[in-house]
Design a protein around this motif. Structure first.
Motif, PDB file in Angstrom:
ATOM      1  N   MET A   1      16.279  12.467   8.758  1.00 26.43           N
ATOM      2  CA  MET A   1      17.297  11.876   7.893  1.00 26.43           C
ATOM      3  C   MET A   1      17.818  12.929   6.913  1.00 26.43           C
ATOM      4  O   MET A   1      17.043  13.525   6.167  1.00 26.43           O
ATOM      5  N   LEU A   2      19.125  13.153   6.939  1.00 30.43           N
ATOM      6  CA  LEU A   2      19.752  14.128   6.052  1.00 30.43           C
ATOM      7  C   LEU A   2      20.446  13.409   4.912  1.00 30.43           C
ATOM      8  O   LEU A   2      21.115  12.390   5.106  1.00 30.43           O
ATOM      9  N   ARG A   3      20.297  13.958   3.703  1.00 27.56           N
ATOM     10  CA  ARG A   3      20.929  13.397   2.519  1.00 27.56           C
ATOM     11  C   ARG A   3      21.798  14.476   1.868  1.00 27.56           C
ATOM     12  O   ARG A   3      21.303  15.534   1.489  1.00 27.56           O
ATOM     13  N   PHE A   4      23.089  14.196   1.763  1.00 33.13           N
ATOM     14  CA  PHE A   4      24.025  15.145   1.172  1.00 33.13           C
ATOM     15  C   PHE A   4      24.388  14.661  -0.233  1.00 33.13           C
ATOM     16  O   PHE A   4      24.792  13.513  -0.415  1.00 33.13           O
ATOM     17  N   GLN A   5      24.256  15.556  -1.205  1.00 30.19           N
ATOM     18  CA  GLN A   5      24.541  15.236  -2.597  1.00 30.19           C
ATOM     19  C   GLN A   5      25.712  16.104  -3.077  1.00 30.19           C
ATOM     20  O   GLN A   5      25.523  17.267  -3.430  1.00 30.19           O
ATOM     21  N   PRO A   6      26.933  15.546  -3.060  1.00 32.07           N
ATOM     22  CA  PRO A   6      28.098  16.296  -3.520  1.00 32.07           C
ATOM     23  C   PRO A   6      28.276  16.213  -5.031  1.00 32.07           C
ATOM     24  O   PRO A   6      27.858  15.225  -5.662  1.00 32.07           O
ATOM     25  N   ALA A   7      28.876  17.246  -5.616  1.00 31.27           N
ATOM     26  CA  ALA A   7      29.114  17.259  -7.062  1.00 31.27           C
ATOM     27  C   ALA A   7      30.356  18.090  -7.363  1.00 31.27           C
ATOM     28  O   ALA A   7      30.575  19.147  -6.745  1.00 31.27           O
ATOM     29  N   LEU A   8      31.150  17.628  -8.309  1.00 26.53           N
ATOM     30  CA  LEU A   8      32.296  18.395  -8.791  1.00 26.53           C
ATOM     31  C   LEU A   8      31.823  19.294  -9.916  1.00 26.53           C
ATOM     32  O   LEU A   8      31.312  18.818 -10.940  1.00 26.53           O
ATOM     33  N   LEU A   9      31.967  20.606  -9.752  1.00 28.30           N
ATOM     34  CA  LEU A   9      31.514  21.552 -10.764  1.00 28.30           C
ATOM     35  C   LEU A   9      32.597  21.832 -11.803  1.00 28.30           C
ATOM     36  O   LEU A   9      32.311  21.974 -12.987  1.00 28.30           O
ATOM     37  N   ARG A  10      33.845  21.920 -11.349  1.00 28.69           N
ATOM     38  CA  ARG A  10      34.955  22.152 -12.277  1.00 28.69           C
ATOM     39  C   ARG A  10      36.252  21.818 -11.579  1.00 28.69           C
ATOM     40  O   ARG A  10      36.421  22.093 -10.398  1.00 28.69           O
ATOM     41  N   ARG A  11      37.183  21.235 -12.323  1.00 31.29           N
ATOM     42  CA  ARG A  11      38.532  21.000 -11.820  1.00 31.29           C
ATOM     43  C   ARG A  11      39.523  21.560 -12.835  1.00 31.29           C
ATOM     44  O   ARG A  11      39.508  21.167 -14.014  1.00 31.29           O
ATOM     45  N   GLY A  12      40.355  22.497 -12.388  1.00 33.16           N
ATOM     46  CA  GLY A  12      41.404  23.052 -13.228  1.00 33.16           C
ATOM     47  C   GLY A  12      42.765  22.501 -12.823  1.00 33.16           C
ATOM     48  O   GLY A  12      42.864  21.509 -12.102  1.00 33.16           O
ATOM     49  N   ARG A  13      43.823  23.162 -13.277  1.00 33.73           N
ATOM     50  CA  ARG A  13      45.168  22.681 -12.959  1.00 33.73           C
ATOM     51  C   ARG A  13      45.500  22.830 -11.485  1.00 33.73           C
ATOM     52  O   ARG A  13      46.182  21.991 -10.912  1.00 33.73           O
ATOM     53  N   SER A  14      45.019  23.898 -10.852  1.00 34.23           N
ATOM     54  CA  SER A  14      45.314  24.094  -9.431  1.00 34.23           C
ATOM     55  C   SER A  14      44.063  24.287  -8.591  1.00 34.23           C
ATOM     56  O   SER A  14      44.105  24.091  -7.377  1.00 34.23           O
TER      57      SER A  14
END
Length: 262
Positions: free
Chosen positions: A69-82
């Motif tokens: 069983m694989l578990r993927f944990q996504p996360a947003l580290l930074r979002r800029g204008r582009s």
């Protein structure tokens, strides 16, 4: 269920994690094929965070076998204008199996435009012979692809330079996400150092950096992958790769550190 689209669609959300049982049809020895791990990591980010813009670059560290069983944990580290940077960790019951970072960037107006990538003049796929020296069905994830040698050596041709160019395509890639397809196809070939192997021996990708060309280009069907081992010493090979579409336009450039058990 073995096509790329079906595998991606089976990734289910459970409390912010994205899970699936590692598909046997995409196995690579005792682990999931690295290109599928990369594609699933990317897809978990798309499912969790939506459209962050075109993917510009991805880095993968394959830490341990991805199995069960694989578990993927996504996360947003930074979002800029582009631009935006996100990560995805792949976990198993034994601990972390892969860690990846993805950099996205929307198009911006720019005065700078050039591409000095050298062309790769090779015969079209229909004029090339199979890459592998066997008539038997290929085992594991290899059976999900077709391979035709366009230039360079085959495995175990020890008198050849450790490099080749191979036309590669998914056997069942209809409707698959183009970025996930490129990540899966881009890792499908064996390490180019194996051209110089005197016999069969294990290899294992440790790290993989995958950079997309900045000009948007269409791709489907056959992909031309050139790969070369630039140096191999002390049980490791440094490998350089480039991926082209059927029109000969470059799509991505990559580098790998590969462990060699020979």
């Amino acid at each position: 269920m073995s096509g790329l689209t079906a595998i991606l669609d089976s990734l289910s959300n459970e409390h912010g994690e994205y899970r699936l049982e590692a598909p046997e049809a995409w196995s690579q020895g005792r682990t999931l094929f690295g290109g599928m791990t990369a594609a699933l990591s990317y897809w978990s980010i798309r499912k969790a965070l939506g459209d962050l813009g075109p993917l510009r670059s991805a880095q993968f560290a394959f830490v341990a076998p991805a199995k069960g069983m694989l578990r993927f944990q996504p996360a947003l580290l930074r979002r800029g204008r582009s631009a935006a940077v996100a990560s995805a960790d792949c976990w198993t019951a034994d601990g972390i199996a892969a860690r990846s970072t993805f950099t996205f960037g929307r198009a911006r107006d720019s005065e700078i435009s050039h591409d000095f990538t050298p062309p790769l003049p090779v015969p079209p796929s229909e004029l090339c012979s199979p890459f592998h020296k066997t008539d038997k069905p290929l085992a594991g994830f290899l059976g999900q692809f077709e391979f035709r040698l366009a230039a360079g050596g085959r495995l175990f041709e020890t008198d050849k330079r450790p490099e080749f160019a191979v036309w590669t395509r998914l056997r069942d890639g209809d409707g698959a996400d183009p970025v996930a397809t490129l990540l899966a196809v881009g890792d499908a070939l064996p390490g180019a150092a194996m051209v110089r192997f005197p016999r069969l021996a294990p290899i294992s990708t440790m790290t993989w950096g995958f950079d997309f060309y900045p000009e948007t280009r269409e791709a489907s069907g056959w992909y031309l992958i050139s790969s070369s081992s630039q140096a191999a010493h002390n049980g490791y090979s440094l490998q350089e790769m480039r991926v082209y579409n059927e029109q000969g336009e470059p799509l991505a450039a990559a580098r790998q550190v590969v462990a060699v058990f020979l």
